[in-house]
Design an enzyme around this catalytic site. Structure first.
Site, PDB file in Angstrom:
ATOM      1  N   TYR A   1     -17.087  12.950 -14.064  1.00  0.00           N
ATOM      2  CA  TYR A   1     -17.113  14.163 -14.805  1.00  0.00           C
ATOM      3  C   TYR A   1     -15.804  14.215 -15.611  1.00  0.00           C
ATOM      4  O   TYR A   1     -15.809  15.044 -16.654  1.00  0.00           O
ATOM      5  CB  TYR A   1     -17.298  15.394 -14.197  1.00  0.00           C
ATOM      6  CG  TYR A   1     -18.498  15.711 -13.369  1.00  0.00           C
ATOM      7  CD1 TYR A   1     -19.798  15.501 -14.078  1.00  0.00           C
ATOM      8  CD2 TYR A   1     -18.416  15.522 -11.958  1.00  0.00           C
ATOM      9  CE1 TYR A   1     -21.057  15.758 -13.450  1.00  0.00           C
ATOM     10  CE2 TYR A   1     -19.857  15.909 -11.433  1.00  0.00           C
ATOM     11  CZ  TYR A   1     -21.217  15.727 -12.250  1.00  0.00           C
ATOM     12  OH  TYR A   1     -22.279  15.901 -11.374  1.00  0.00           O
TER      13      TYR A   1
ATOM     14  N   HIS B   1      -7.586  -4.018  -7.478  1.00  0.00           N
ATOM     15  CA  HIS B   1      -7.240  -3.255  -6.132  1.00  0.00           C
ATOM     16  C   HIS B   1      -8.835  -3.268  -5.345  1.00  0.00           C
ATOM     17  O   HIS B   1      -9.271  -2.288  -5.691  1.00  0.00           O
ATOM     18  CB  HIS B   1      -6.907  -2.003  -6.534  1.00  0.00           C
ATOM     19  CG  HIS B   1      -6.317  -1.189  -5.221  1.00  0.00           C
ATOM     20  ND1 HIS B   1      -5.028  -1.649  -5.039  1.00  0.00           N
ATOM     21  CD2 HIS B   1      -6.664  -0.240  -4.591  1.00  0.00           C
ATOM     22  CE1 HIS B   1      -4.567  -0.724  -3.875  1.00  0.00           C
ATOM     23  NE2 HIS B   1      -5.428   0.091  -3.562  1.00  0.00           N
TER      24      HIS B   1
ATOM     25  N   ARG C   1       0.728  -1.347  -0.022  1.00  0.00           N
ATOM     26  CA  ARG C   1       0.027   0.103  -0.018  1.00  0.00           C
ATOM     27  C   ARG C   1       0.820   1.100  -0.099  1.00  0.00           C
ATOM     28  O   ARG C   1       0.678   2.007  -0.688  1.00  0.00           O
ATOM     29  CB  ARG C   1      -0.987   0.159   1.216  1.00  0.00           C
ATOM     30  CG  ARG C   1      -1.822   1.280   1.273  1.00  0.00           C
ATOM     31  CD  ARG C   1      -2.853   1.129   2.357  1.00  0.00           C
ATOM     32  NE  ARG C   1      -3.486  -0.027   2.562  1.00  0.00           N
ATOM     33  CZ  ARG C   1      -4.505  -0.194   3.572  1.00  0.00           C
ATOM     34  NH1 ARG C   1      -4.403   0.333   4.623  1.00  0.00           N
ATOM     35  NH2 ARG C   1      -4.836  -1.638   3.612  1.00  0.00           N
TER      36      ARG C   1
END
Length: 814
Positions: free
Chosen positions: A121, A77, A31
C-alpha cells in the site's frame, strides 16, 4: 562408507564454540551494529544502494515499497521481507531519525506505536539528504564485494558525505554487544568535524563547544551536562530527558498542563494511558481529564487539573511515575576497522574525518584518471585535425574500421584509443570551430589535472575541498536545534500531600503484633469491642490518625518498626489485619511495647529508653529516622548488653524538654527518682548509662517520666494494688540504689510487677487495666483507692487463683 570419507572426532564444546563464534561475528558485522563511517547497518545500506541503483531517488516519482523490498531481498539481503520493510519504514519516520533517509507516501506508523501499512500500500523513494550518502559512489570511492550469490557487486560502505552515525543515531542488539546512539544536530556535528580538521589535538571540551549534546527529533529537554560529557568521553552515560510543557490558565481558577514535546522513543499513546490510569486509580488527586489533542500541526497532550490544586506537585509526580521523564542511556558501540568498539565522541569524529579524506582522495584520483584519459583523446583529435587530409586519405584507403584504426596508429603514431576516437569522429565536427572547442577543452582539462594533482599532493588542499563540501551540506540541510539542554538534573521531590489523600482513619496495633487501619465509616458501623482480634489478644494502640501520619513501634528487643499510616493494610474494622511478621521478621518472644505517632518526620524531640538490666539513655528523633529498607528491615534503637535483657519502656519528650523527672522501680520494690537531664544523649546503637543500682537476680520492671505531684499506680505479683505519690521517692542522683516502696515480709514477699503514671481527665484519674497470665483483664478505678505511703503493700484486688498472675498494667485506651 567410501574410502575418501574423513571423520573427525571433536568435543561438543569445541564445535559449539567454533560455530557460535562464527555466528556471533556474522550478526555483529552483518546485521546489528552500524559502521562508524556511514552510520548504517548492512540492511539500511543495502536498501539505500538498491533504491539508488534502481533510480528510485528523490528527484523521481515514488514507487511501491514492495518493489524496493523485493529488489533488496533478491539482490543483496537474503532475509525476510518484513525485516527489510521495517528497516525501510524506520528510515522514513521523522520521530525516529533527525534527518530521515527515506520519503514515504502512505501510512508509515505513528508515535502511538501504530505499525505502518503493508508494503503493497505504501510508496517510497530516497530523500534528498540520502543522495549525499550515495554521492560519488560511482567514482571508485568505496570498496566493493560480491553479493550473496556472486551475481552483483555491492558497496562495503557508502560514501556518506555527512556524519550519519551521529546525525541519525542507531540502536541495535547483537551477540554480546548492544548499541544506543542518540541523534544529533547536523550543523553542530559538521562544525565539530571542521574544527577537528584544523585542530587534531582538540580536547573534548573544545568539541563540545560545537556538539552541545543529543538533538532528538522529538525535541524535549535534556538534563545533565556532566553525564553528556561522560558519555562523549567514555561512550557510556546516562542523561535525563523530559517533556516540554507549559501551564495554561482556564476559567474558574483551573489550570491545564500542555505537553508539546515528549522524550525520544516514548510511545505517546502509552504515555497518555499512564497518566489517565493515575487519574482513574486516584493515585493522586487533582487531575480532572487527560486528552490527546495531537493533529497535523503537531503533538499536544492536555492534562486538565481541578480547581485550586498543587500544579507543581502533580507535575512532579507525573515526571517521576510516567514517561513524561525518562532516563536515556548512551552506549556508543559501532564497527570501526572491522571491530566492534565503544567509541568516545572524538574517536567517532576522527574516524569519520579520516574516512572522508579517503573518499575525497579516491574521488580525486578517479576524476584525475578520467581527465587524463580525455586529455589524451583531445590531444589525438587536435593532432588529427592538423593533418586532416592525410588522415582522411588513410581512412578511405582502409578496408574497414579496425583496419583504419590500425593504419592511423602505424602511419601517424596515434595511440589505439586516439585512433578509435578519430575513426568514430563525425564529419560535421571537422570544422575550425570544433578545433577551437577542442583547444579550450584541452586548456580546461589541463587546469583540472593540475588542480587534482595539487589536491592529492597537498593534504591542506584536500581538507579545503572537504570543508567546502561539508559547509555546503550544512547550508543545504542544516536546521535549528530541537532539544534544549540544561546543566543540572533536577531532583524531583513529590510531597505526600500529592500522593496521599488526607483521610482520617482508625489505626489499631494489638499486643500480639497485628496492625490495621479502617475507615471511620467502618469503625462507627461496628461494635467497639468487635475489632477482629483473637480472644486472648487486645489493642495496645488505638487512635484516629491521618493517612499522612507516621507510626513508630518499639519492641522489647531494641528494634524500631516504622510504617507510614497509608501503607498499613486498609481493612474493615471487623477484620484482623496484617501481622507485622509478614514483612519484618520478629523473634518468637519479641513484643511491641510502645507506639508513637507523628505528623511528619521532622520532629525535634527525644526518646527516653530504659532497659530491664538498669540502663537508660536519651536518643534524638533525627537519629532513628527510617531508611529506604524500612518495609523489610527494622532499625536498631537500643544495643542490649546481654541476651536476657530487654527494653521495658520507651517515652517521648517534645522539644528536648528536660524538666521531667525519671522514676525507675525494680521487681523487689527498690525505687529511684532523678532528673531527666542527668541521662546522657546517645546514638541508637548504644546501651546508655546506669539508671539504678541492681543486685543479683534483680530487674527493672518499668520506668516513667513524672513530676513531683504525680501519682503512680503499682501492681504486685500477689494481686495487690496501691496508689502512691511520686514524692514519696526521694529525688537523688542517677545510678543510686534507691528506696524501698514495699514492706518486706519474711515469707512470700510482695514484688512489683508493673506500675503506671496515672493520667487525669477533668480532675478524675482515668481507669487502669491489668492483664493477667490467664488472658484476663481486670479494670481498676484509681480514685476508688486511697493514696498510700511507700511502706504500704497495697490492697488485694485480684484473685490470682482465678484470674491468673498480673503481667502488665496500662492506662485504658478510650
Amino acid at each position: 562408507m567410501s574410502s575418501g570419507t574423513n571423520i573427525e572426532k571433536l568435543t561438543l564444546e569445541d564445535i559449539m564454540s567454533d560455530r557460535f563464534s562464527r555466528y556471533s561475528k556474522s550478526i555483529i558485522q552483518e546485521r546489528a551494529l552500524p559502521d562508524v563511517r556511514d552510520g548504517l547497518k548492512p540492511v539500511q545500506r543495502r536498501i539505500l544502494y538498491a533504491m539508488y541503483k534502481d533510480g528510485n531517488t528523490y528527484d523521481k516519482g515514488f514507487r511501491k515499497s514492495a518493489k524496493s523490498v523485493g529488489n533488496v531481498m533478491g539482490n543483496f539481503h537474503p532475509h525476510g521481507d518484513s525485516s527489510i520493510y521495517e528497516a525501510l519504514v524506520r528510515m522514513s519516520q521523522e520521530w525516529k531519525l533527525r534527518d530521515p533517509l527515506i520519503e514515504m507516501h502512505g501510512n508509515n506508523g505513528s508515535m502511538d506505536g501504530d505499525p505502518a501499512a503493508a508494503m503493497r500500500y505504501t510508496e517510497a523513494r530516497t530523500s534528498k539528504i540520502a543522495s549525499e550518502m550515495l554521492r560519488d559512489i560511482d567514482k571508485d570511492t568505496v570498496n566493493w564485494i560480491p553479493n550473496f550469490d556472486d551475481t552483483e557487486q555491492e558497496p562495503v560502505v557508502l560514501p556518506s558525505r555527512f556524519p550519519n552515525l551521529l546525525v541519525n543515531g542507531a540502536t541495535g542488539i547483537s551477540a554480546g554487544y548492544a548499541t544506543e546512539i542518540p541523534p544529533h544536530n547536523l550543523g553542530e556535528v559538521i562544525d565539530a568535524v571542521i574544527y577537528l580538521q584544523k585542530h587534531p589535538d582538540a580536547s573534548l571540551n573544545d568539541l563540545m563547544n560545537f556538539v552541545k549534546g543529543p538533538d532528538f527529533p522529538t525535541g524535549g529537554i535534556i538534563q545533565g551536562l556532566d553525564e553528556i560529557k561522560k558519555a562523549y568521553q567514555t561512550g557510556r552515560g546516562r542523561i535525563v530527558v523530559r517533556s516540554k510543557t507549559a501551564i495554561e490558565k482556564l476559567r474558574g481558577g483551573k489550570q491545564l498542563i500542555r505537553i508539546t514535546e515528549i522524550p525520544y522513543e516514548v510511545n505517546k499513546l502509552q504515555l497518555v494511558k499512564q497518566i489517565d490510569e493515575i487519574r482513574i486509580n486516584k493515585k493522586i488527586d487533582g487531575i480532572a481529564e487527560v486528552r490527546d489533542e495531537s493533529d497535523r500541526n503537531g503533538l499536544s497532550i492536555a492534562i486538565e487539573l481541578k480547581r485550586d490544586v498543587d500544579q507543581k506537585g502533580i507535575f512532579n509526580y507525573l515526571l517521576k511515575n510516567t514517561d513524561l521523564q525518562i532516563t536515556y542511556n548512551f552506549n556508543v558501540v559501532a564497527i570501526d576497522k572491522m571491530c566492534p568498539k565503544r567509541l568516545p565522541l572524538k574517536s567517532i569524529l576522527s574516524s569519520y574525518l579520516e574516512y572522508q579524506r579517503l573518499i575525497v582522495s579516491n574521488r580525486t584520483k578517479y576524476d584525475l584518471m578520467v581527465a587524463k584519459k580525455r586529455e589524451h583523446i583531445v590531444d589525438g583529435l587536435i593532432k588529427a585535425l592538423s593533418i586532416l587530409d592525410k588522415v582522411i586519405e588513410t581512412i578511405r584507403s582502409s578496408n574497414n574500421r579496425k583496419d583504419a584504426s590500425n593504419n592511423l596508429v602505424k602511419a601517424y603514431d596515434f595511440s589505439e584509443n586516439q585512433a578509435d576516437s578519430i575513426v568514430a569522429l563525425q564529419l560535421y565536427r571537422l570544422t575550425n570551430t570544433d578545433v577551437t572547442k577542442l583547444k579550450a577543452e584541452k586548456a580546461e582539462l589541463t587546469h583540472k589535472i593540475t588542480s587534482f594533482n595539487r589536491i592529492l599532493d597537498d593534504p591542506m588542499k584536500l581538507d579545503d575541498v572537504l570543508k567546502k563540501e561539508l559547509l555546503s551540506i550544512k547550508k543545504e540541510y542544516g536546521s535549528e536545534r530541537k532539544t534544549v539542554i540544561e546543566n543540572e538534573i533536577e531532583n524531583i521531590k513529590v510531597s505526600n500531600k500529592i500522593t496521599i489523600p488526607d483521610e482520617t482513619t482508625v489505626v489499631l496495633v494489638s499486643h500480639d503484633g497485628y496492625l490495621k487501619r479502617s475507615s471511620l465509616r467502618s469503625y462507627k458501623a461496628s461494635e467497639t469491642d468487635d475489632c477482629g482480634l483473637k480472644e486472648d489478644d487486645y489493642p495496645i494502640f488505638l487512635k484516629k490518625l491521618s493517612t499522612r501520619d507516621h507510626l513508630f513501634m518499639f519492641t522489647n528487643k531494641g528494634h524500631l518498626i516504622y510504617r507510614p499510616i497509608f501503607e498499613i493494610t486498609d481493612v474493615k474494622w471487623k477484620d484482623t489485619g496484617e501481622h507485622i511478621s509478614q514483612t519484618i521478621g520478629l523473634d518468637s518472644d519479641e513484643q511491641i511495647i510502645d507506639i508513637f505517632d507523628f505528623k511528619d518526620l521532622k520532629a525535634n524531640g527525644m526518646f527516653v529508653i530504659a532497659t530491664s538490666d538498669g540502663y537508660i539513655k536519651r536518643t534524638e528523633f533525627s537519629k532513628v529516622i527510617p531508611g529506604r529498607t524500612y518495609r523489610s528491615h527494622s532499625l536498631t534503637y537500643e544495643k542490649l548488653k546481654n541476651a536476657n535483657a530487654k527494653v521495658i519502656k520507651v517515652a517521648y519528650i517534645e522539644n528536648n524538654n528536660t524538666d521531667s523527672e525519671v522514676v525507675v522501680i525494680s521487681n523487689i520494690g527498690m525505687a529511684s527518682r532523678f532528673m531527666l537531664n542527668e541521662v546522657s544523649i546517645n546514638g541508637p546503637r548504644t546501651t546508655g548509662v546506669k539508671s539504678i543500682e541492681l543486685r543479683d537476680e534483680e530487674l527493672v520492671c518499668n520506668m516513667a517520666l513524672v513530676h513531683d505531684n504525680d501519682v503512680i499506680g503499682i501492681i504486685t505479683q500477689r494481686g495487690s494494688y496501691k496508689n502512691m505519690l511520686v514524692n514519696e521517692i526521694p529525688l537523688t542522683s542517677r545510678g543510686r540504689r534507691g528506696v524501698q516502696i514495699l514492706t518486706p515480709l519474711k515469707r512470700n514477699s510482695y514484688e512489683v510487677i508493673d506500675f503506671a503514671k496515672l493520667s487525669q481527665f477533668n480532675e478524675v484519674h482515668n481507669p487502669l487495666r491489668v492483664y493477667t497470665s490467664n488472658s484476663r483483664m481486670h479494670d481498676i478505678v484509681p480514685d476508688d483507692h486511697t493514696i498510700s505511703n511507700r511502706k504500704s503493700n497495697g490492697s488485694m484486688i485480684i484473685d490470682i487463683s482465678k484470674e491468673g498472675n498480673p503481667q502488665k498494667i496500662t492506662n485504658i485506651i478510650l
